[in-house]
Design a protein around this motif. Structure first.
Motif, PDB file in Angstrom:
ATOM      1  N   CYS A 446       0.850  -1.187   0.000  1.00 34.41           N
ATOM      2  CA  CYS A 446       0.000   0.000   0.000  1.00 34.41           C
ATOM      3  C   CYS A 446       0.887   1.238   0.000  1.00 34.41           C
ATOM      4  O   CYS A 446       2.123   1.140  -0.066  1.00 34.41           O
ATOM      5  CB  CYS A 446      -0.925   0.004   1.211  1.00 34.41           C
ATOM      6  N   SER A 447       0.263   2.387   0.072  1.00 32.28           N
ATOM      7  CA  SER A 447       1.034   3.636   0.121  1.00 32.28           C
ATOM      8  C   SER A 447       0.363   4.616   1.057  1.00 32.28           C
ATOM      9  O   SER A 447      -0.853   4.556   1.287  1.00 32.28           O
ATOM     10  CB  SER A 447       1.151   4.247  -1.279  1.00 32.28           C
ATOM     11  N   SER A 448       1.177   5.530   1.597  1.00 32.30           N
ATOM     12  CA  SER A 448       0.681   6.583   2.478  1.00 32.30           C
ATOM     13  C   SER A 448       1.594   7.790   2.330  1.00 32.30           C
ATOM     14  O   SER A 448       2.817   7.681   2.552  1.00 32.30           O
ATOM     15  CB  SER A 448       0.655   6.110   3.940  1.00 32.30           C
ATOM     16  N   GLN A 449       1.012   8.884   1.887  1.00 32.40           N
ATOM     17  CA  GLN A 449       1.775  10.123   1.675  1.00 32.40           C
ATOM     18  C   GLN A 449       2.976   9.890   0.765  1.00 32.40           C
ATOM     19  O   GLN A 449       4.082  10.384   1.016  1.00 32.40           O
ATOM     20  CB  GLN A 449       2.226  10.700   3.026  1.00 32.40           C
ATOM     21  N   VAL A 452       5.850   3.872  -0.019  1.00 33.09           N
ATOM     22  CA  VAL A 452       5.420   2.495  -0.234  1.00 33.09           C
ATOM     23  C   VAL A 452       5.512   1.733   1.075  1.00 33.09           C
ATOM     24  O   VAL A 452       6.579   1.695   1.707  1.00 33.09           O
ATOM     25  CB  VAL A 452       6.278   1.804  -1.312  1.00 33.09           C
ATOM     26  N   LEU A 453       4.394   1.128   1.485  1.00 33.59           N
ATOM     27  CA  LEU A 453       4.326   0.438   2.768  1.00 33.59           C
ATOM     28  C   LEU A 453       3.819  -0.989   2.585  1.00 33.59           C
ATOM     29  O   LEU A 453       3.304  -1.347   1.529  1.00 33.59           O
ATOM     30  CB  LEU A 453       3.393   1.192   3.721  1.00 33.59           C
ATOM     31  N   CYS A 454       3.980  -1.757   3.636  1.00 34.91           N
ATOM     32  CA  CYS A 454       3.472  -3.129   3.671  1.00 34.91           C
ATOM     33  C   CYS A 454       2.506  -3.257   4.849  1.00 34.91           C
ATOM     34  O   CYS A 454       2.910  -3.061   6.006  1.00 34.91           O
ATOM     35  CB  CYS A 454       4.619  -4.125   3.809  1.00 34.91           C
ATOM     36  N   CYS A 465       2.009  -2.232  10.176  1.00 35.80           N
ATOM     37  CA  CYS A 465       2.388  -1.491   8.976  1.00 35.80           C
ATOM     38  C   CYS A 465       3.891  -1.241   9.022  1.00 35.80           C
ATOM     39  O   CYS A 465       4.418  -0.736  10.031  1.00 35.80           O
ATOM     40  CB  CYS A 465       1.640  -0.163   8.911  1.00 35.80           C
ATOM     41  N   SER A 466       4.576  -1.614   7.965  1.00 41.74           N
ATOM     42  CA  SER A 466       6.034  -1.459   7.917  1.00 41.74           C
ATOM     43  C   SER A 466       6.450  -0.840   6.596  1.00 41.74           C
ATOM     44  O   SER A 466       5.693  -0.829   5.628  1.00 41.74           O
ATOM     45  CB  SER A 466       6.723  -2.816   8.097  1.00 41.74           C
ATOM     46  N   ILE A 473       9.066  -1.582  11.232  1.00 38.66           N
ATOM     47  CA  ILE A 473       7.679  -1.480  11.679  1.00 38.66           C
ATOM     48  C   ILE A 473       7.378  -0.043  12.065  1.00 38.66           C
ATOM     49  O   ILE A 473       8.075   0.566  12.889  1.00 38.66           O
ATOM     50  CB  ILE A 473       7.424  -2.433  12.865  1.00 38.66           C
ATOM     51  N   MET A 474       6.309   0.516  11.471  1.00 30.33           N
ATOM     52  CA  MET A 474       5.903   1.893  11.742  1.00 30.33           C
ATOM     53  C   MET A 474       4.829   1.950  12.835  1.00 30.33           C
ATOM     54  O   MET A 474       4.866   2.831  13.690  1.00 30.33           O
ATOM     55  CB  MET A 474       5.383   2.543  10.466  1.00 30.33           C
ATOM     56  N   TRP A 475       3.925   1.036  12.811  1.00 30.95           N
ATOM     57  CA  TRP A 475       2.925   0.972  13.891  1.00 30.95           C
ATOM     58  C   TRP A 475       2.300  -0.419  13.938  1.00 30.95           C
ATOM     59  O   TRP A 475       2.349  -1.167  12.968  1.00 30.95           O
ATOM     60  CB  TRP A 475       1.843   2.047  13.752  1.00 30.95           C
ATOM     61  N   ARG A 476       1.683  -0.748  15.081  1.00 27.92           N
ATOM     62  CA  ARG A 476       1.067  -2.054  15.284  1.00 27.92           C
ATOM     63  C   ARG A 476      -0.105  -1.911  16.250  1.00 27.92           C
ATOM     64  O   ARG A 476      -0.006  -1.221  17.266  1.00 27.92           O
ATOM     65  CB  ARG A 476       2.083  -3.052  15.821  1.00 27.92           C
ATOM     66  N   TYR A 477      -1.224  -2.560  15.922  1.00 31.21           N
ATOM     67  CA  TYR A 477      -2.403  -2.551  16.793  1.00 31.21           C
ATOM     68  C   TYR A 477      -3.020  -3.948  16.837  1.00 31.21           C
ATOM     69  O   TYR A 477      -2.944  -4.711  15.872  1.00 31.21           O
ATOM     70  CB  TYR A 477      -3.469  -1.579  16.266  1.00 31.21           C
TER      71      TYR A 477
END
Length: 550
Positions: A446-449, A452-454, A465-466, A473-477
């Motif tokens: 995926c993408s954000s701003q 390219v992210l996973c 999300c990484s 790793i950028m965030w985890r919930y």
């Protein structure tokens, strides 16, 4: 119409209840080893081409539906000609020939014996039956004669009349007109009509005194009406439908049965809706039981990752507005990682690779269209809510479900019974649960701003999300932290999570190439997670290979 001018003699149809059904040489049934009969009864078989119905006897076993038709068989003596009988009638002063006829070439129907009067000449021969088509009178072929011509021949044939007949299995519907129906004619009903009995014109106005029966010859053949096997329809992979082919219009007290090859179709009609539903449920139950046995047999030889959860027929509604393309039957299967859509059932292992469409189970969403209820209260509820309508109208309360897939696409299917809908819903939940348990984790790019992210959905840890390249790793919930979401229906989604420490809502906006598939995957994982925490659900499950027994 009183055919003798005095009290009408007793009529016979030699006899309508008939001898016990027998398997004659005309049967096309395969040899079955003493099959257990689960249901039997009388119905009507409807012919769409001729718009005619005729009585049949139904014999339902676990594996086969046998449709029996009435026929006349030779029970003893020598039979001179197969299917044809030549009978000599000696006209009596009282009672005439003792029979009535209907039909004629002017209506494109054969001339048929419609009544036989008890203890009179035709009855005493033991060789004539209601439903016999008259082929010859004193050697003259009458198959293309009008009704009046045949009446004239019989009246003027002399004291000894030789007629050749053949029993019609598919007795024309005009024979079912009520006895004593008024003849629409002038001249005091002296003119015969092809749709009404011509007894008066054949038998005269004599009294009902029965003549002495002739002495039968020991070598003369004897005949009986019997139920004979006409069609044997294997129920394995068969299907039934209450709807007119290719439409959303219900048949009235009818349903159609299709064999596996799709070519053998039979429309059965019943006197009441309750009787029709009863037979529909009985046949459907046997079809489903055979399917389950087939599933168990296949699963014995498959790995735990390739088990069949459920399969069967459903009618797919087409997006096309053309009536001929309104709907078509598809064979659906939940097996291993996939949801399959076939044009015809997979018989061999190679057939599984010939599916019309295949979808990943965790990326599709099952949706029931309408609130359904048990069949026994369906009609009562419809009446209470004022929903009854003509069976010719579109069935607005069809038992339907949809399979929602990627890019907003969907398939809509209709089933015949509420129990079928419940089975598909339960089976889909089970299949998705097993598939999520198997893969445990699924990642999407995926993408954000502009980055390219996973995005990963993991059964154990929840959402992660990484970065696409470094894998940082950028965030985890956790699943429980997801509190809501919104999307633009195209590519972008906003996920709302509750921070475990600050208790604040944090929004994460992501963009996917196939947003629908991602959202369905999220739904599948959360549903599986919730199910895994439900003791009742878990107790009812066992892992593939044995779960069909649960």
């Amino acid at each position: 119409m009183n055919v003798t001018g005095k009290p009408q003699p007793e009529l016979i149809e030699r006899p309508a209840s008939i001898s016990a059904p027998t398997s004659a040489s005309t049967s096309i049934c395969p040899d079955l080893l003493t099959p257990t009969l689960t249901k039997s009864g009388i119905a009507l078989l409807y012919n769409e081409e001729t718009n005619n119905t005729y009585d049949v006897c139904l014999k339902l076993t676990k594996e086969v539906l046998t449709i029996q038709k009435l026929d006349v068989v030779c029970t003893s003596g020598s039979e001179s000609q197969v299917n044809h009988r030549t009978v000599v009638l000696r006209r009596q002063a009282t009672g005439g020939l003792g029979l009535s006829i209907k039909g004629g070439a002017e209506h494109n129907v054969p001339v048929v014996i419609s009544k036989i009067f008890k203890d009179q000449v035709a009855d005493q021969t033991g060789k004539l039956f209601v439903g016999d088509a008259v082929l010859q009178v004193n050697g003259i072929n009458v198959e293309h004669c009008t009704h009046e011509e045949v009446v004239h021949l019989l009246r003027t044939a002399g004291d000894e009349v030789t007629i050749t007949v053949r029993y019609l299995r598919e007795v024309p519907s005009f024979l079912k007109l009520p006895l004593g129906s008024p003849v629409p004619s002038t001249n005091h009903s002296r003119v015969s009509s092809p749709l009404f009995d011509s007894g008066l014109h054949l038998n005269g106005n004599g009294n009902n005194t029965a003549p002495s029966p002739p002495s039968p010859s020991a070598n003369e053949p004897k005949y009986e009406k019997r139920w004979l096997d006409a069609v044997c329809l294997p129920l394995l992979m068969a299907r039934v439908s209450r709807y007119k082919a290719g439409t959303d219009k219900l048949r009235s007290n009818c349903f159609e049965i299709f064999a596996l090859d799709g070519a053998t179709t039979n429309i059965l009609q019943f006197c009441t809706a309750a009787e029709s539903t009863d037979w529909l449920q009985a046949i459907s139950t046997n079809i489903n039981d055979l399917t389950q046995e087939n599933i168990k047999m296949v699963n014995k030889y498959c790995s735990s990752d390739d088990q069949i959860v459920h399969m069967g027929w459903a009618c797919e509604s087409s997006e096309s507005s053309a009536p001929a393309e309104a709907s078509s039957f598809k064979f659906l299967a939940l097996r291993g990682p996939y949801f399959y859509i076939f044009r015809s059932p997979p018989i061999s292992a190679a057939d599984w690779g010939q599916a019309e469409t295949t979808y990943n189970l965790y990326e599709v969403l099952f949706k029931v269209h309408k609130l359904w209820m048990a069949d026994d209260c369906w009609l009562q509820a419809r009446l209470y809510l004022g929903l009854e309508h003509s069976p010719e109208q579109q069935d607005g309360e069809s038992l339907c479900f949809s399979i929602l897939v990627g890019h907003g696409q969907s398939h809509t299917f209709r089933v015949e019974l509420a129990t079928d809908l419940a089975t598909w819903e339960k089976s889909f939940q089970r299949a998705v649960f097993f598939e999520v348990q198997r893969i445990r984790s699924k990642s999407y790019m995926c993408s954000s701003q502009g980055n390219v992210l996973c995005f990963t959905i993991d059964f154990g840890s929840g959402f992660t999300c990484s970065e696409g390249t470094s894998k940082t790793i950028m965030w985890r919930y956790k699943f429980s932290q997801l509190k809501g979401s919104s999307d633009d229906g195209k590519t972008r989604v906003k996920l709302l999570f509750k921070n475990a420490e600050s208790k604040q809502i944090e929004m994460k906006e992501l963009e996917f190439a196939n947003l629908t598939a991602v959202l369905h995957c999220i739904h599948s994982f959360i549903a599986a997670k919730v199910a895994s925490m439900d003791p009742l659900f878990m107790c009812s499950q066992s892992f593939p290979g044995n779960y069909m027994n649960s």
